[in-house]
Scaffold this motif. Structure first.
Motif, short mmCIF file in Angstrom:
data_model
loop_
_atom_site.label_atom_id
_atom_site.label_comp_id
_atom_site.label_asym_id
_atom_site.label_seq_id
_atom_site.Cartn_x
_atom_site.Cartn_y
_atom_site.Cartn_z
N CYS A 81 -5.71 10.54 0.72
CA CYS A 81 -6.72 10.43 -0.33
C CYS A 81 -8.01 11.09 0.15
O CYS A 81 -8.28 11.12 1.35
CB CYS A 81 -7.04 8.97 -0.61
SG CYS A 81 -5.90 8.20 -1.73
N SER A 100 -9.22 2.51 4.69
CA SER A 100 -9.40 2.93 6.09
C SER A 100 -10.87 3.29 6.26
O SER A 100 -11.47 3.95 5.42
CB SER A 100 -8.54 4.14 6.41
OG SER A 100 -7.20 3.74 6.47
N HIS A 111 -4.60 8.81 6.62
CA HIS A 111 -3.56 7.84 6.32
C HIS A 111 -2.49 8.50 5.46
O HIS A 111 -1.49 8.97 5.95
CB HIS A 111 -4.19 6.62 5.62
CG HIS A 111 -3.21 5.56 5.26
ND1 HIS A 111 -3.25 4.89 4.06
CD2 HIS A 111 -2.15 5.07 5.94
CE1 HIS A 111 -2.25 4.02 4.03
NE2 HIS A 111 -1.58 4.11 5.15
N VAL A 112 -2.71 8.54 4.13
CA VAL A 112 -1.77 9.30 3.32
C VAL A 112 -2.45 10.34 2.44
O VAL A 112 -1.88 10.83 1.48
CB VAL A 112 -0.87 8.39 2.45
CG1 VAL A 112 0.15 7.66 3.30
CG2 VAL A 112 -1.69 7.41 1.65
N CYS A 146 -12.29 5.12 2.91
CA CYS A 146 -11.35 5.73 1.97
C CYS A 146 -11.06 4.72 0.87
O CYS A 146 -10.69 3.58 1.16
CB CYS A 146 -10.06 6.11 2.69
SG CYS A 146 -8.81 6.72 1.57
N HIS A 157 -6.90 2.89 0.57
CA HIS A 157 -6.43 1.72 1.29
C HIS A 157 -7.45 1.24 2.30
O HIS A 157 -7.13 0.62 3.30
CB HIS A 157 -5.09 2.00 1.96
CG HIS A 157 -4.15 2.77 1.08
ND1 HIS A 157 -3.83 4.07 1.29
CD2 HIS A 157 -3.53 2.41 -0.07
CE1 HIS A 157 -3.02 4.50 0.33
NE2 HIS A 157 -2.82 3.52 -0.51
N CYS A 184 -8.22 11.85 4.06
CA CYS A 184 -7.90 10.69 4.89
C CYS A 184 -6.63 10.95 5.70
O CYS A 184 -5.66 11.52 5.20
CB CYS A 184 -7.72 9.49 3.99
SG CYS A 184 -7.42 7.96 4.86
#
Ligand code: HEM
Ligand code: FES
Lengths: 545, 351
Positions: free
Chosen positions: B282, B301, B279-280, B296, B299, B277
């Protein structure tokens, strides 16, 4: 010479062994002088004063169980194949850390219990600190001379959160590894130095082979060491300042009313340690926590659904989830606002806690010592501010579980997320207004009670037929307790023209202070407490039915 | 007005004199009446009640001893792999349960005994202690400040600027060694986050079966996870490499692919995207066949795989990177190069 012989003969004679040892120690450590001041030290009693004790005791429990865990835990990320007694994982590759945690859970007798006590105690420790902090906040116990102790407490809370985080990352299971990945992603979002911090923290790329060992020394040595020091300092200051107390008959700002350390407080507090330990042991025997075998070892390309951090990190999680994915690209760089803003907000929201006492004392300009606690209603703006903070925190926490809420209540995730986004801003404002009103309402009721007495529930019929409820006048104790609080007057800017008629410049900070002071202590922010004159007028006239 | 104005019955019997501690303002109806008189408990008056308390405390301590014996017995006697069914907890480890309960009871009863003892038998007379101002009296603080000035003067620190400045310089520099020592905590980022081990010609290997994938293995509507050929679980750097190279593969109808580049980089509707992902970081794990959305779990996404994997919901800031794929001579899916952009979370140097 002669005196020393007499003392010697005395101690060699009838003095019991304990006393002789104490004499011996006193000659070397001077313990009697210490004991003189402290053995019969007075501690006031109130249920909310036990909250701090819960924190202290759970910290001790954590250290005891943590040391036990170190005897079996292997802080290594070397890959091994599992051959232990938990059948479903046999043959799987995993780190030694995960392997040894399985060993603690399945082969070491009582190992699982100690692991679960350690984890439960950690949750209770941090929850305890939160609630303890709220007690201190809402009663104004942070005021002079206790501001520094407030800071110590604040540091303990923050360090406790980080210790907890490094702790649950140690077993290197799928859930905690996901949390570590989250942290690494958040670190990457830091402008300019993010990638460097990440490389240095993990010894290279994520996950690398170092972080468990590094977290380990941070978790069992560095942070607990600092915390132990802070906690001792915290307690020394509590002793030194003496405990605060609520207003009441015989209780003043210059005394402390309660029971002596020896024996009552010692028995109660000492007993309370066993109560806390006992309850945590029971919980750990009954309720499983962090069953890492059900999650499996960490793999960066695998994830368990419904990944959730321990509760105290849920707030940060919520901020991250609710934040829109803003990313700004410019001159070959990326500003990852979508992650970095929540990171900063997290720090700011915690930071506000640290500085609050200094803000309030600046607003009041009050330099005196305060040992009598406020009832939250008598400091409406402070109370409202605290509730607003807690609301923001809870909204964040809620946001951290947005997927759970959505599936549980059959709502769309989108709706929950939007709710969190709006509530994060609106919620605290609404909470502030409502809380302030409630406080003022309670103040009015107190005033009412003081002036007209307590409603007795007895209905009386007057000669001309009217029914009234009999009001019982309050006792002197109650009257005093309800009127003992001080009320500040809003600070004024003061003359803007000095004695020579020259206009002086009013500083911006001065104006701000006057404004804040008005909102804290202005007419809309407190109900003037009953005066003796009002009381006399009412009670002497028609006051007593 | 005087105290005469206050109705007689509202005056406490011994106003302000009960314990003599507090001076009251003449006639103040709200004055501090002083500490209330001590009220005796039943145990203070009735020795039989006190004896009962004593027995309760002793009983609690005895229960604790028994529970400790129970703890040791459970440790020795209960096999550690025995599980029991306990409503409403379900199946739990018998030994953990027995150890926890006995230890809990052993500790709790000590505490309960001590508290009961303190509450019912120890004196509960409240005592007032005086407080003293925390700050030192003026003469003390004057003395300390004078002492300090004297000491400072004797050191000549203020007078000998050269010593002072060089000392500050030395003290400021010496921690630098400590900072420098931290340099080897890790390598510099350089280009590490920009590359994965995907290369032109590397086969796409099915994560589950460990076999190279053929186009026919990828069915419409299914989500397949893949890794680069040659990366094995036992490899030393498996974790680091898979953290960047993990792929997810789906097959779409070529007509459904809205993004032109995506179509170009696909093979017969088969597209390969980074599983990590943006985002951060995962791993993405959920796929919705009808909409071609992947989600994901961390969170939430959500990315649209039929439209360049752009973000359609959630906190991720940019689309998932796509891997360009084709088919080699033997009919296996292969990469046509590395990802063109960094996989995973965004960072300052990403650009
Ligand atoms: C001060 C606050 C501390 C907190 C909040 C804390 C919290 C935690 C948590 C939540 C875990 C995860 C346990 C699990 O697997 O479920 C953990 C693991 C661990 N902690 Fe602590 N801990 C603290 C202090 C200590 C200390 C002082 C030591 C040792 C001297 C220690 C040793 C360990 C070890 C060895 C593990 C890994 C073993 C395992 O996970 O089973 N901890 N800690
Ligand atoms: S890591 Fe995928 S949404 Fe946060």
């Amino acid at each position: 010479m002669s005196t020393s012989t007499t003392t010697d003969s005395r101690s060699r004679g009838k003095a019991p062994a304990g006393e002789r040892i104490a004499d011996w120690a006193d000659g070397r450590l001077g313990i009697y002088s210490l004991a003189k001041a402290n053995m019969r030290k007075i501690f006031p009693d109130h249920w909310s004063f036990m909250l701090g004790e819960i924190c202290m005791y759970s910290f001790i429990i954590i250290i005891l169980t943590g040391v036990y865990l170190t005897l079996f835990f292997h802080p290594s990320m070397n890959e091994v194949e599992y051959h232990g007694s938990y059948v479903p994982l046999q043959g799987q590759l995993m780190s030694e850390a995960f392997n040894s945690t399985l060993h603690i859970s399945f082969e070491v007798r009582g190992g699982l219990l100690i692991r679960q006590i350690h984890h439960w105690a950690a949750l209770i420790f941090i929850a305890g600190m939160f609630v303890h902090m709220m007690r201190v906040f809402f009663t104004g116990a942070f005021r002079k001379p206790r501001e520094i102790n407030w800071l110590f407490g604040f540091l303990l809370l923050v360090l406790g959160m980080f210790t907890g985080f490094t702790g649950y990352s140690l077993p290197d299971d799928l859930l905690s590894g996901t949390g570590v990945r989250f942290t690494q992603g958040a670190i990457l979002s830091v402008p300019i130095v993010g990638t460097y911090i990440s490389m240095f923290l993990f010894g290279g790329e994520f996950p690398g082979g170092d972080f468990v060992a590094r977290f380990y020394s941070i978790h069992i040595l560095l942070l607990p060491g600092i915390m132990l020091g802070l906690m001792v300092a915290h307690l020394i200051l509590v002793f030194y300042h003496k405990h605060t107390q609520f207003a009441g008959p015989g209780k003043t700002n210059t005394n402390v009313v309660g029971m002596p350390l020896l024996p009552v407080y010692m028995a109660k507090a000492g007993g309370f340690f066993f109560l806390v330990f006992g309850v945590i042991a029971l919980i750990a025997g009954i309720a499983s926590i962090n069953p890492i075998w059900a999650l499996g070892p960490y793999r960066p390309d695998q994830v368990s659904t419904g990944a959730q951090p321990d509760w105290y990190m849920g707030f940060a999680e919520g901020l991250v989830r609710a934040m829109p994915g803003w990313e700004i690209n410019f001159w070959g760089h990326t500003l990852v606002l979508g992650v970095f803003i929540p990171l900063v907000l997290f720090g700011l929201l915690l930071g506000v806690i640290a500085v609050y006492p200094f803000i309030e004392s600046w607003v009041t300009g009050d330099k005196r010592e305060h040992h009598i606690l406020d009832r939250p209603r008598n400091a409406p703006t402070r109370t409202a501010f605290g509730v607003a903070w807690a609301t923001a925190y809870l909204v964040g926490l809620l946001g951290g579980g947005n997927d759970i809420i959505a599936t549980h209540f059959h709502m769309s995730l989108n709706a929950v997320t939007w709710f969190v986004r709006i509530a994060f801003f609106v919620g605290p404002v609404v909470a502030f207004i409502i809380t302030k009103r409630i406080c003022l309402g309670l103040q009015r009721r107190d005033k009412e009670k003081v002036l007209h007495g307590r409603e007795s529930g007895i209905i009386k019929r007057l000669p001309h037929g009217e029914f009234i409820e009999v009001h019982e006048p309050l006792s002197q104790e109650q009257l005093h307790t309800l009127t003992a609080h001080e009320q500040y007057k809003p600070a004024e800017i003061g003359p803007t023209v000095d004695e020579n008629g020259v206009e002086r410049k009013v500083k911006r900070s001065e104006k701000l202070r006057a404004k804040l002071s008005e909102s804290y202590y202005g007419e809309d922010s407190q109900i003037a407490k009953p005066t003796a004159e009002e009381y006399r007028e009412i009670t002497s006239g028609h006051g007593h039915h | 007005m005087s105290s005469q104005d206050i109705p007689e019955k509202n005056l406490p019997a011994e106003q302000g004199h009960a314990h003599g501690a507090v001076g009251t303002v003449e006639g103040d109806p709200f004055a501090d009446p002083g500490m209330p008189p001590h009220e005796h408990r039943i145990q203070d008056i009735d020795e039989r009640a006190a004896k009962r308390s004593e027995r309760v405390v002793a009983l609690l301590f005895t229960v604790s001893m028994l529970a400790t014996i129970g703890f040791i017995a459970s440790y020795v006697a209960i096999p550690h792999d025995k599980s029991i069914y306990l409503f409403p907890l379900g199946h739990i480890s018998a030994q953990n349960f027995a150890l926890g309960v006995t230890l809990g009871v052993a500790l709790f009863t000590i505490g309960a005994g001590a508290v009961h003892w303190a509450r019912t038998l120890m004196s509960d007379v409240e005592i007032a202690d005086e407080r003293h101002a925390i700050e030192a009296p003026a003469e003390v603080s004057e003395k300390v400040k004078a002492d300090f000035r004297l000491g400072a003067e004797e050191s000549q620190l203020g007078r000998r600027k050269l010593i002072r400045n060089t000392m500050f310089g030395a003290l400021a520099l010496v921690p630098l060694s400590g900072v420098v020592l931290l340099r080897d905590l890790g390598p510099l980022p350089e280009e590490k986050l920009r590359h994965t081990i995907w290369r032109k010609g590397k086969l796409l290997v099915n994560m589950n079966t460990d076999e190279p994938l053929r186009p026919s293995d990828v069915a419409v509507g299914s989500l397949t996870f893949a890794k680069p050929e040659g990366l094995e679980e036992h490899d030393h750097d498996f974790q680091n490499e898979i953290a960047k190279a993990a792929l997810m593969i789906v097959r779409l109808q070529p007509d459904d692919i809205k993004d032109k580049r995506e179509l170009e980089w696909s093979h017969e509707g088969i597209v390969a995207y980074s599983k990590i992902c943006t985002h951060v970081g995962c791993p993405i794990s959920l796929y919705e066949q009808q909409t071609h959305h992947v989600l994901c779990p961390c969170h939430q996404s959500t990315f649209d795989l039929s439209d360049g994997a752009r973000v359609i919901f959630g906190p991720a800031g940019h689309a998932l990177p796509q891997l360009r794929i084709g088919v080699n001579d033997e009919g296996y899916l292969e990469a046509l190069g590395d990802f063109e952009e960094p996989v995973g979370p965004a960072f300052w140097e990403r650009g």
